[in-house]
Design a protein around this motif. Structure first.
Motif, PDB file in Angstrom:
ATOM      1  N   PHE A  25     -66.334  90.173  35.837  1.00 16.44           N
ATOM      2  CA  PHE A  25     -66.465  89.292  34.763  1.00 16.44           C
ATOM      3  C   PHE A  25     -65.440  88.177  34.915  1.00 16.44           C
ATOM      4  CE2 PHE A  25     -65.845  87.094  31.099  1.00 16.44           C
ATOM      5  CZ  PHE A  25     -67.038  86.975  30.424  1.00 16.44           C
ATOM      6  N   CYS A  26     -65.874  86.717  35.257  1.00 13.40           N
ATOM      7  CA  CYS A  26     -65.140  85.599  35.423  1.00 13.40           C
ATOM      8  C   CYS A  26     -65.190  84.786  34.223  1.00 13.40           C
ATOM      9  CB  CYS A  26     -65.405  84.862  36.734  1.00 13.40           C
ATOM     10  SG  CYS A  26     -65.405  85.902  38.382  1.00 13.40           S
ATOM     11  N   GLY A  27     -64.009  84.568  33.453  1.00 12.82           N
ATOM     12  CA  GLY A  27     -64.197  83.647  32.335  1.00 12.82           C
ATOM     13  C   GLY A  27     -62.826  83.303  31.823  1.00 12.82           C
ATOM     14  N   THR A  28     -62.851  82.237  31.096  1.00 15.08           N
ATOM     15  CA  THR A  28     -61.336  81.820  30.654  1.00 15.08           C
ATOM     16  C   THR A  28     -61.412  81.817  29.090  1.00 15.08           C
ATOM     17  OG1 THR A  28     -60.744  80.988  32.682  1.00 15.08           O
ATOM     18  CG2 THR A  28     -59.266  80.188  30.926  1.00 15.08           C
ATOM     19  N   PRO A  29     -62.081  80.698  28.471  1.00 13.03           N
ATOM     20  CA  PRO A  29     -62.010  80.361  27.013  1.00 13.03           C
ATOM     21  C   PRO A  29     -62.417  81.365  26.027  1.00 13.03           C
ATOM     22  CG  PRO A  29     -63.648  79.001  28.043  1.00 13.03           C
ATOM     23  CD  PRO A  29     -63.197  79.799  29.084  1.00 13.03           C
TER      24      PRO A  29
ATOM     25  N   THR B 232     -59.508  85.614  35.471  1.00 15.00           N
ATOM     26  CA  THR B 232     -59.359  84.366  34.585  1.00 15.00           C
ATOM     27  C   THR B 232     -58.443  83.526  35.184  1.00 15.00           C
ATOM     28  OG1 THR B 232     -59.248  83.876  32.162  1.00 15.00           O
ATOM     29  CG2 THR B 232     -57.674  85.606  33.159  1.00 15.00           C
ATOM     30  N   GLN B 233     -58.236  82.408  34.117  1.00 18.94           N
ATOM     31  CA  GLN B 233     -57.248  81.287  34.901  1.00 18.94           C
ATOM     32  C   GLN B 233     -56.102  81.883  34.440  1.00 18.94           C
ATOM     33  OE1 GLN B 233     -57.777  78.257  36.177  1.00 18.94           O
ATOM     34  NE2 GLN B 233     -59.989  77.684  35.627  1.00 18.94           N
ATOM     35  N   PRO B 234     -54.823  81.125  35.217  1.00 20.48           N
ATOM     36  CA  PRO B 234     -53.234  81.608  34.928  1.00 20.48           C
ATOM     37  C   PRO B 234     -52.951  81.239  33.707  1.00 20.48           C
ATOM     38  CG  PRO B 234     -53.679  80.636  37.218  1.00 20.48           C
ATOM     39  CD  PRO B 234     -55.121  80.561  36.632  1.00 20.48           C
ATOM     40  N   ASP B 235     -51.973  81.806  33.140  1.00 21.93           N
ATOM     41  CA  ASP B 235     -51.311  81.404  31.822  1.00 21.93           C
ATOM     42  C   ASP B 235     -50.936  79.887  32.071  1.00 21.93           C
ATOM     43  OD1 ASP B 235     -51.992  83.904  31.199  1.00 21.93           O
ATOM     44  OD2 ASP B 235     -49.795  84.436  30.712  1.00 21.93           O
ATOM     45  N   ARG B 236     -51.298  78.989  30.936  1.00 23.82           N
ATOM     46  CA  ARG B 236     -50.839  77.658  31.000  1.00 23.82           C
ATOM     47  C   ARG B 236     -49.919  77.286  29.982  1.00 23.82           C
ATOM     48  NH1 ARG B 236     -52.590  76.761  35.930  1.00 23.82           N
ATOM     49  NH2 ARG B 236     -55.022  76.869  36.202  1.00 23.82           N
ATOM     50  N   ALA B 237     -49.072  76.461  30.255  1.00 27.96           N
ATOM     51  CA  ALA B 237     -47.844  75.917  29.375  1.00 27.96           C
ATOM     52  C   ALA B 237     -48.523  74.685  28.557  1.00 27.96           C
ATOM     53  CB  ALA B 237     -46.918  75.431  30.174  1.00 27.96           C
ATOM     54  N   VAL B 238     -48.605  75.087  27.134  1.00 26.58           N
ATOM     55  CA  VAL B 238     -49.123  74.192  26.205  1.00 26.58           C
ATOM     56  C   VAL B 238     -48.089  73.471  25.181  1.00 26.58           C
ATOM     57  CG1 VAL B 238     -51.454  74.967  26.546  1.00 26.58           C
ATOM     58  CG2 VAL B 238     -49.988  75.955  24.548  1.00 26.58           C
ATOM     59  N   GLY B 239     -48.524  72.422  24.668  1.00 26.41           N
ATOM     60  CA  GLY B 239     -47.470  71.889  23.599  1.00 26.41           C
ATOM     61  C   GLY B 239     -46.107  71.219  23.978  1.00 26.41           C
ATOM     62  N   ARG B 240     -45.408  70.652  23.158  1.00 30.78           N
ATOM     63  CA  ARG B 240     -44.205  69.895  23.466  1.00 30.78           C
ATOM     64  C   ARG B 240     -43.258  70.843  24.112  1.00 30.78           C
ATOM     65  NH1 ARG B 240     -42.437  66.070  19.011  1.00 30.78           N
ATOM     66  NH2 ARG B 240     -44.615  65.162  19.296  1.00 30.78           N
TER      67      ARG B 240
ATOM     68  N   ALA C  43     -51.865  82.598  26.972  1.00 26.03           N
ATOM     69  CA  ALA C  43     -52.673  83.381  27.908  1.00 26.03           C
ATOM     70  C   ALA C  43     -54.080  83.058  27.514  1.00 26.03           C
ATOM     71  CB  ALA C  43     -52.591  84.965  27.644  1.00 26.03           C
ATOM     72  N   PRO C  44     -55.119  82.943  28.361  1.00 28.86           N
ATOM     73  CA  PRO C  44     -56.442  82.556  28.185  1.00 28.86           C
ATOM     74  C   PRO C  44     -56.976  83.641  27.192  1.00 28.86           C
ATOM     75  CG  PRO C  44     -55.988  82.482  30.236  1.00 28.86           C
ATOM     76  CD  PRO C  44     -54.922  83.270  29.847  1.00 28.86           C
TER      77      PRO C  44
ATOM     78  N   LEU D  49     -57.172  93.139  35.640  1.00 25.96           N
ATOM     79  CA  LEU D  49     -57.020  91.838  35.536  1.00 25.96           C
ATOM     80  C   LEU D  49     -56.395  90.971  36.542  1.00 25.96           C
ATOM     81  CD1 LEU D  49     -57.370  89.299  33.355  1.00 25.96           C
ATOM     82  CD2 LEU D  49     -55.154  89.816  32.774  1.00 25.96           C
ATOM     83  N   VAL D  50     -56.980  90.108  37.063  1.00 27.01           N
ATOM     84  CA  VAL D  50     -56.177  89.180  38.118  1.00 27.01           C
ATOM     85  C   VAL D  50     -56.485  87.761  37.587  1.00 27.01           C
ATOM     86  CG1 VAL D  50     -56.598  90.485  40.062  1.00 27.01           C
ATOM     87  CG2 VAL D  50     -58.483  88.764  39.520  1.00 27.01           C
ATOM     88  N   GLN D  51     -55.487  86.880  38.037  1.00 30.09           N
ATOM     89  CA  GLN D  51     -55.358  85.444  37.513  1.00 30.09           C
ATOM     90  C   GLN D  51     -55.012  84.712  38.710  1.00 30.09           C
ATOM     91  OE1 GLN D  51     -52.678  86.405  33.890  1.00 30.09           O
ATOM     92  NE2 GLN D  51     -53.794  84.689  33.289  1.00 30.09           N
ATOM     93  N   PRO D  52     -55.981  84.551  39.630  1.00 37.99           N
ATOM     94  CA  PRO D  52     -55.564  83.808  40.833  1.00 37.99           C
ATOM     95  C   PRO D  52     -55.801  82.422  40.692  1.00 37.99           C
ATOM     96  CG  PRO D  52     -57.917  84.632  41.127  1.00 37.99           C
ATOM     97  CD  PRO D  52     -57.149  85.273  40.080  1.00 37.99           C
ATOM     98  N   GLU D  53     -54.751  81.653  41.368  1.00 35.33           N
ATOM     99  CA  GLU D  53     -54.551  80.234  41.166  1.00 35.33           C
ATOM    100  C   GLU D  53     -55.779  79.442  41.994  1.00 35.33           C
ATOM    101  OE1 GLU D  53     -53.518  76.937  39.406  1.00 35.33           O
ATOM    102  OE2 GLU D  53     -51.923  78.627  39.240  1.00 35.33           O
ATOM    103  N   LYS D  54     -56.117  80.072  43.025  1.00 32.84           N
ATOM    104  CA  LYS D  54     -57.116  79.678  43.801  1.00 32.84           C
ATOM    105  C   LYS D  54     -58.081  80.936  44.338  1.00 32.84           C
ATOM    106  CE  LYS D  54     -54.481  75.598  45.695  1.00 32.84           C
ATOM    107  NZ  LYS D  54     -53.859  75.054  46.907  1.00 32.84           N
TER     108      LYS D  54
END
Length: 313
Positions: free
Chosen positions: A5-9, A31-39, A45-46, A59-64
Protein backbone atom coordinates in the motif's frame (compact mmCIF):
# COMPACT_ATOMS: atom_id res chain seq x y z
CA UNK A 1 -4.60 -10.73 -1.66
CA UNK A 2 -1.03 -9.96 -0.78
CA UNK A 3 -0.67 -6.19 -1.10
CA UNK A 4 1.73 -3.28 -0.88
CA UNK A 5 0.00 0.00 0.00
CA UNK A 6 1.41 3.38 -1.09
CA UNK A 7 -0.28 6.46 0.36
CA UNK A 8 0.41 9.55 2.44
CA UNK A 9 -2.40 11.94 3.53
CA UNK A 10 -5.65 11.43 5.41
CA UNK A 11 -7.44 10.76 2.10
CA UNK A 12 -5.61 7.42 1.87
CA UNK A 13 -6.36 6.26 5.43
CA UNK A 14 -9.92 4.93 4.91
CA UNK A 15 -8.73 2.80 1.98
CA UNK A 16 -5.86 1.30 3.95
CA UNK A 17 -8.15 0.46 6.84
CA UNK A 18 -10.85 -0.93 4.53
CA UNK A 19 -8.58 -3.37 2.69
CA UNK A 20 -7.21 -4.62 6.01
CA UNK A 21 -10.73 -5.13 7.37
CA UNK A 22 -11.68 -6.94 4.16
CA UNK A 23 -9.07 -9.58 4.98
CA UNK A 24 -6.32 -8.61 2.57
CA UNK A 25 -2.72 -9.04 3.68
CA UNK A 26 -0.91 -5.70 3.58
CA UNK A 27 2.73 -6.75 3.67
CA UNK A 28 4.20 -3.26 3.46
CA UNK A 29 3.08 0.35 3.72
CA UNK A 30 5.04 2.92 1.70
CA UNK A 31 4.60 6.58 2.58
CA UNK A 32 6.39 9.90 2.34
CA UNK A 33 9.08 10.84 4.86
CA UNK A 34 8.09 12.85 7.94
CA UNK A 35 8.03 16.57 7.11
CA UNK A 36 8.83 19.66 9.14
CA UNK A 37 5.84 21.98 9.40
CA UNK A 38 5.02 25.27 11.07
CA UNK A 39 7.19 28.08 12.31
CA UNK A 40 9.03 25.76 14.69
CA UNK A 41 9.60 23.18 11.92
CA UNK A 42 8.29 20.31 14.02
CA UNK A 43 8.43 16.92 12.31
CA UNK A 44 4.99 15.48 11.52
CA UNK A 45 4.33 11.89 10.46
CA UNK A 46 1.96 11.27 7.52
CA UNK A 47 -1.48 9.98 8.60
CA UNK A 48 -0.89 6.72 6.73
CA UNK A 49 2.26 6.11 8.77
CA UNK A 50 0.30 6.46 11.98
CA UNK A 51 -2.17 3.77 10.88
CA UNK A 52 0.64 1.42 9.85
CA UNK A 53 2.31 1.79 13.24
CA UNK A 54 -0.99 1.22 15.07
CA UNK A 55 -1.66 -1.89 13.01
CA UNK A 56 1.87 -3.25 13.28
CA UNK A 57 2.41 -3.25 9.51
CA UNK A 58 5.98 -2.97 8.17
CA UNK A 59 6.63 0.56 6.97
CA UNK A 60 9.13 2.33 4.71
CA UNK A 61 9.48 6.04 3.92
CA UNK A 62 11.90 6.31 0.99
CA UNK A 63 12.89 9.78 -0.14
CA UNK A 64 13.22 8.48 -3.71
CA UNK A 65 11.93 5.30 -5.33
CA UNK A 66 12.84 5.36 -9.04
CA UNK A 67 16.44 4.20 -8.71
CA UNK A 68 16.24 2.89 -5.15
CA UNK A 69 17.68 -0.61 -5.52
CA UNK A 70 17.11 -1.59 -1.88
CA UNK A 71 13.46 -0.60 -2.13
CA UNK A 72 13.06 -2.50 -5.41
CA UNK A 73 14.58 -5.63 -3.90
CA UNK A 74 12.24 -5.36 -0.92
CA UNK A 75 9.15 -5.18 -3.13
CA UNK A 76 10.37 -7.98 -5.36
CA UNK A 77 10.82 -10.23 -2.32
CA UNK A 78 7.20 -9.57 -1.31
CA UNK A 79 5.93 -10.34 -4.84
CA UNK A 80 2.58 -8.61 -4.19
CA UNK A 81 -0.56 -9.49 -6.12
CA UNK A 82 -1.25 -5.77 -6.42
CA UNK A 83 0.24 -2.46 -5.35
CA UNK A 84 -2.39 0.05 -4.20
CA UNK A 85 -1.59 3.73 -4.75
CA UNK A 86 -3.75 6.34 -3.01
CA UNK A 87 -2.49 9.93 -2.94
CA UNK A 88 1.07 8.73 -2.44
CA UNK A 89 2.68 11.80 -4.00
CA UNK A 90 5.39 10.09 -6.04
CA UNK A 91 5.54 9.07 -9.70
CA UNK A 92 5.48 5.26 -9.85
CA UNK A 93 8.49 4.02 -11.89
CA UNK A 94 8.23 1.47 -14.70
CA UNK A 95 9.79 -1.35 -12.69
CA UNK A 96 7.14 -0.93 -10.02
CA UNK A 97 4.29 -0.78 -12.56
CA UNK A 98 5.42 -4.10 -13.99
CA UNK A 99 5.95 -5.91 -10.69
CA UNK A 100 2.52 -7.09 -9.40
CA UNK A 101 0.47 -9.60 -11.41
CA UNK A 102 -2.65 -7.41 -11.13
CA UNK A 103 -0.79 -4.17 -11.63
CA UNK A 104 -0.62 -0.95 -9.62
CA UNK A 105 -4.17 0.09 -8.77
CA UNK A 106 -4.80 3.77 -8.14
CA UNK A 107 -7.72 5.46 -6.41
CA UNK A 108 -8.24 8.87 -8.03
CA UNK A 109 -10.49 11.61 -6.64
CA UNK A 110 -12.45 12.37 -9.81
CA UNK A 111 -14.46 10.72 -12.56
CA UNK A 112 -11.67 10.09 -15.01
CA UNK A 113 -10.76 11.23 -17.60
CA UNK A 114 -11.92 14.52 -16.07
CA UNK A 115 -9.56 16.23 -13.63
CA UNK A 116 -6.33 14.34 -14.14
CA UNK A 117 -3.56 15.63 -11.91
CA UNK A 118 -2.63 16.58 -8.38
CA UNK A 119 -5.75 18.46 -7.22
CA UNK A 120 -8.85 16.82 -8.74
CA UNK A 121 -11.18 17.43 -5.81
CA UNK A 122 -10.26 21.09 -5.45
CA UNK A 123 -10.65 21.89 -9.15
CA UNK A 124 -13.95 20.02 -9.49
CA UNK A 125 -15.45 22.14 -6.71
CA UNK A 126 -13.76 25.31 -7.94
CA UNK A 127 -15.27 24.81 -11.39
CA UNK A 128 -18.77 24.49 -9.94
CA UNK A 129 -19.30 20.79 -10.67
CA UNK A 130 -22.50 19.43 -9.12
CA UNK A 131 -21.31 15.83 -9.36
CA UNK A 132 -17.87 14.29 -9.05
CA UNK A 133 -16.65 10.93 -7.81
CA UNK A 134 -13.83 8.45 -7.42
CA UNK A 135 -12.27 6.09 -9.92
CA UNK A 136 -10.07 3.04 -9.60
CA UNK A 137 -7.66 2.55 -12.45
CA UNK A 138 -4.56 0.64 -13.47
CA UNK A 139 -1.60 2.97 -13.42
CA UNK A 140 0.55 3.32 -16.51
CA UNK A 141 3.44 5.64 -17.35
CA UNK A 142 1.16 8.61 -18.11
CA UNK A 143 -0.53 11.16 -15.85
CA UNK A 144 -3.72 9.37 -14.71
CA UNK A 145 -4.09 7.87 -18.21
CA UNK A 146 -4.37 4.16 -17.35
CA UNK A 147 -7.29 1.83 -17.97
CA UNK A 148 -10.40 2.38 -15.85
CA UNK A 149 -11.68 -0.28 -13.45
CA UNK A 150 -14.62 1.04 -11.40
CA UNK A 151 -16.14 4.45 -10.62
CA UNK A 152 -18.53 5.86 -8.04
CA UNK A 153 -20.48 9.06 -8.69
CA UNK A 154 -21.04 11.47 -5.78
CA UNK A 155 -23.09 14.70 -5.65
CA UNK A 156 -21.47 17.99 -4.69
CA UNK A 157 -23.61 20.24 -2.47
CA UNK A 158 -23.86 23.88 -3.47
CA UNK A 159 -22.36 24.99 -0.16
CA UNK A 160 -19.81 22.18 0.22
CA UNK A 161 -16.12 23.03 0.20
CA UNK A 162 -13.27 20.86 -1.05
CA UNK A 163 -12.74 19.77 2.56
CA UNK A 164 -16.29 18.41 2.75
CA UNK A 165 -16.03 16.63 -0.60
CA UNK A 166 -12.58 15.28 0.28
CA UNK A 167 -13.98 13.44 3.30
CA UNK A 168 -16.94 11.99 1.37
CA UNK A 169 -14.75 10.80 -1.50
CA UNK A 170 -12.20 9.25 0.86
CA UNK A 171 -14.91 7.07 2.40
CA UNK A 172 -16.50 6.22 -0.97
CA UNK A 173 -13.09 5.44 -2.43
CA UNK A 174 -12.29 2.99 0.35
CA UNK A 175 -15.41 0.95 -0.46
CA UNK A 176 -14.67 1.18 -4.19
CA UNK A 177 -11.14 -0.15 -3.75
CA UNK A 178 -12.39 -3.17 -1.80
CA UNK A 179 -14.98 -3.79 -4.53
CA UNK A 180 -12.28 -3.44 -7.19
CA UNK A 181 -10.01 -5.99 -5.53
CA UNK A 182 -12.93 -8.41 -5.24
CA UNK A 183 -13.80 -7.98 -8.90
CA UNK A 184 -10.22 -8.48 -10.01
CA UNK A 185 -9.96 -11.65 -7.91
CA UNK A 186 -13.18 -13.01 -9.44
CA UNK A 187 -12.30 -11.91 -12.97
CA UNK A 188 -15.51 -9.87 -13.20
CA UNK A 189 -13.85 -6.51 -13.96
CA UNK A 190 -12.61 -5.70 -17.43
CA UNK A 191 -10.26 -2.71 -17.66
CA UNK A 192 -11.56 -0.06 -20.07
CA UNK A 193 -9.35 2.45 -21.89
CA UNK A 194 -10.04 6.11 -21.20
CA UNK A 195 -11.41 8.46 -23.83
CA UNK A 196 -8.45 10.83 -23.86
CA UNK A 197 -10.37 13.42 -25.90
CA UNK A 198 -12.51 14.10 -22.80
CA UNK A 199 -9.56 14.66 -20.47
CA UNK A 200 -9.25 17.79 -18.34
CA UNK A 201 -6.40 18.74 -16.04
CA UNK A 202 -6.31 19.52 -12.31
CA UNK A 203 -2.83 20.95 -11.73
CA UNK A 204 -1.26 21.44 -8.34
CA UNK A 205 -2.60 24.56 -6.64
CA UNK A 206 -0.54 27.74 -6.42
CA UNK A 207 -0.86 30.68 -4.05
CA UNK A 208 -1.94 32.95 -6.89
CA UNK A 209 -4.94 30.71 -7.63
CA UNK A 210 -6.50 32.27 -4.53
CA UNK A 211 -6.32 35.79 -5.95
CA UNK A 212 -9.88 36.97 -6.64
CA UNK A 213 -10.55 38.03 -10.22
CA UNK A 214 -13.64 40.25 -10.09
CA UNK A 215 -14.24 39.84 -13.83
CA UNK A 216 -15.61 36.42 -12.90
CA UNK A 217 -19.24 36.17 -11.78
CA UNK A 218 -20.06 36.15 -8.08
CA UNK A 219 -20.93 32.44 -8.23
CA UNK A 220 -17.68 31.59 -10.01
CA UNK A 221 -15.71 33.46 -7.33
CA UNK A 222 -17.60 31.66 -4.56
CA UNK A 223 -17.04 28.30 -6.27
CA UNK A 224 -13.31 28.94 -6.45
CA UNK A 225 -13.30 29.89 -2.77
CA UNK A 226 -15.12 26.61 -1.96
CA UNK A 227 -12.65 24.63 -4.06
CA UNK A 228 -9.56 26.27 -2.66
CA UNK A 229 -10.21 25.37 0.98
CA UNK A 230 -8.20 25.17 3.15
CA UNK A 231 -5.53 26.61 0.80
CA UNK A 232 -4.97 28.93 -1.05
CA UNK A 233 -8.38 30.30 -0.08
CA UNK A 234 -9.44 33.67 -1.52
CA UNK A 235 -7.74 37.02 -1.21
CA UNK A 236 -7.62 40.45 -2.79
CA UNK A 237 -6.15 43.89 -2.04
CA UNK A 238 -7.74 46.92 -0.38
CA UNK A 239 -5.88 50.20 -0.01
CA UNK A 240 -2.67 48.44 -1.02
CA UNK A 241 -2.94 45.74 1.66
CA UNK A 242 -3.87 42.07 1.34
CA UNK A 243 -7.41 41.21 2.37
CA UNK A 244 -8.27 37.55 2.98
CA UNK A 245 -11.92 36.58 2.49
CA UNK A 246 -13.03 33.75 4.77
CA UNK A 247 -16.75 33.71 3.97
CA UNK A 248 -18.78 35.09 1.07
CA UNK A 249 -22.01 34.62 -0.84
CA UNK A 250 -23.49 35.94 -4.09
CA UNK A 251 -25.97 38.76 -3.59
CA UNK A 252 -29.58 38.16 -4.61
CA UNK A 253 -29.73 41.55 -6.31
CA UNK A 254 -27.20 43.66 -8.16
CA UNK A 255 -26.52 47.37 -7.78
CA UNK A 256 -24.88 47.61 -11.19
CA UNK A 257 -21.42 48.04 -9.70
CA UNK A 258 -18.28 48.03 -11.81
CA UNK A 259 -16.05 44.98 -11.34
CA UNK A 260 -14.14 45.36 -8.07
CA UNK A 261 -16.12 48.39 -6.88
CA UNK A 262 -17.29 48.38 -3.25
CA UNK A 263 -20.77 49.17 -1.99
CA UNK A 264 -21.39 49.67 1.75
CA UNK A 265 -24.98 49.62 3.01
CA UNK A 266 -26.23 48.84 6.54
CA UNK A 267 -22.88 47.28 7.54
CA UNK A 268 -22.98 44.96 4.51
CA UNK A 269 -19.86 44.90 2.35
CA UNK A 270 -20.57 44.10 -1.31
CA UNK A 271 -18.39 44.19 -4.42
CA UNK A 272 -19.21 44.24 -8.11
CA UNK A 273 -18.34 41.18 -10.20
CA UNK A 274 -18.53 40.03 -13.79
CA UNK A 275 -21.78 39.72 -15.69
CA UNK A 276 -23.43 42.40 -13.59
CA UNK A 277 -23.39 40.19 -10.47
CA UNK A 278 -22.49 41.20 -6.93
CA UNK A 279 -20.69 39.38 -4.12
CA UNK A 280 -21.25 39.90 -0.39
CA UNK A 281 -18.15 39.52 1.78
CA UNK A 282 -19.24 38.08 5.13
CA UNK A 283 -15.97 37.51 6.99
CA UNK A 284 -12.58 39.01 6.19
CA UNK A 285 -9.08 39.44 7.56
CA UNK A 286 -6.46 42.05 6.87
CA UNK A 287 -3.06 40.44 6.53
CA UNK A 288 -1.45 40.15 9.96
CA UNK A 289 -4.71 40.91 11.78
CA UNK A 290 -7.46 38.73 13.23
CA UNK A 291 -10.41 37.55 11.13
CA UNK A 292 -13.66 39.42 11.73
CA UNK A 293 -17.15 39.99 10.43
CA UNK A 294 -17.50 42.40 7.56
CA UNK A 295 -19.47 44.73 9.85
CA UNK A 296 -16.56 44.93 12.33
CA UNK A 297 -14.13 45.41 9.45
CA UNK A 298 -16.17 48.31 8.07
CA UNK A 299 -16.34 50.00 11.47
CA UNK A 300 -12.62 49.57 12.08
CA UNK A 301 -11.38 50.72 8.67
CA UNK A 302 -14.04 53.20 7.55
CA UNK A 303 -14.33 51.64 4.10
CA UNK A 304 -16.55 53.72 1.80
CA UNK A 305 -18.74 52.95 -1.18
CA UNK A 306 -16.94 53.60 -4.45
CA UNK A 307 -13.56 52.29 -3.25
CA UNK A 308 -12.10 49.36 -5.16
CA UNK A 309 -10.75 45.93 -4.41
CA UNK A 310 -7.84 44.93 -6.61
CA UNK A 311 -6.38 41.71 -7.95
CA UNK A 312 -3.11 42.00 -6.03
CA UNK A 313 -1.45 38.83 -4.87
Amino acid sequence: MKLVFCGTPQFAVPTLEAVIEAGHEVRLVVTQPDRAVGREQTLHAPPVKQVALERGIPLVQPEKIKNNRAFQTQLESIAPDAILVVAYGRIIPDWMLALPRLGCINLHGSLLPKYRGAAPIQWAVANGEVVTGVTTMRLDAGLDTGDLLLAQVMPVGLEETAVDVYECLADAGAKLMVETLSGLAEGSIWPQPQDHSLATLAPILKREDGSIDFSRTAKQIQDRWRGFQPWPGAHTVVRGKKLIVHRMHPAEKSLGLDEGMIAVEDNVLSVGCGGGTMLVLDEVQMEGKRRMSAADFLRGHQIKSGERLGNGR
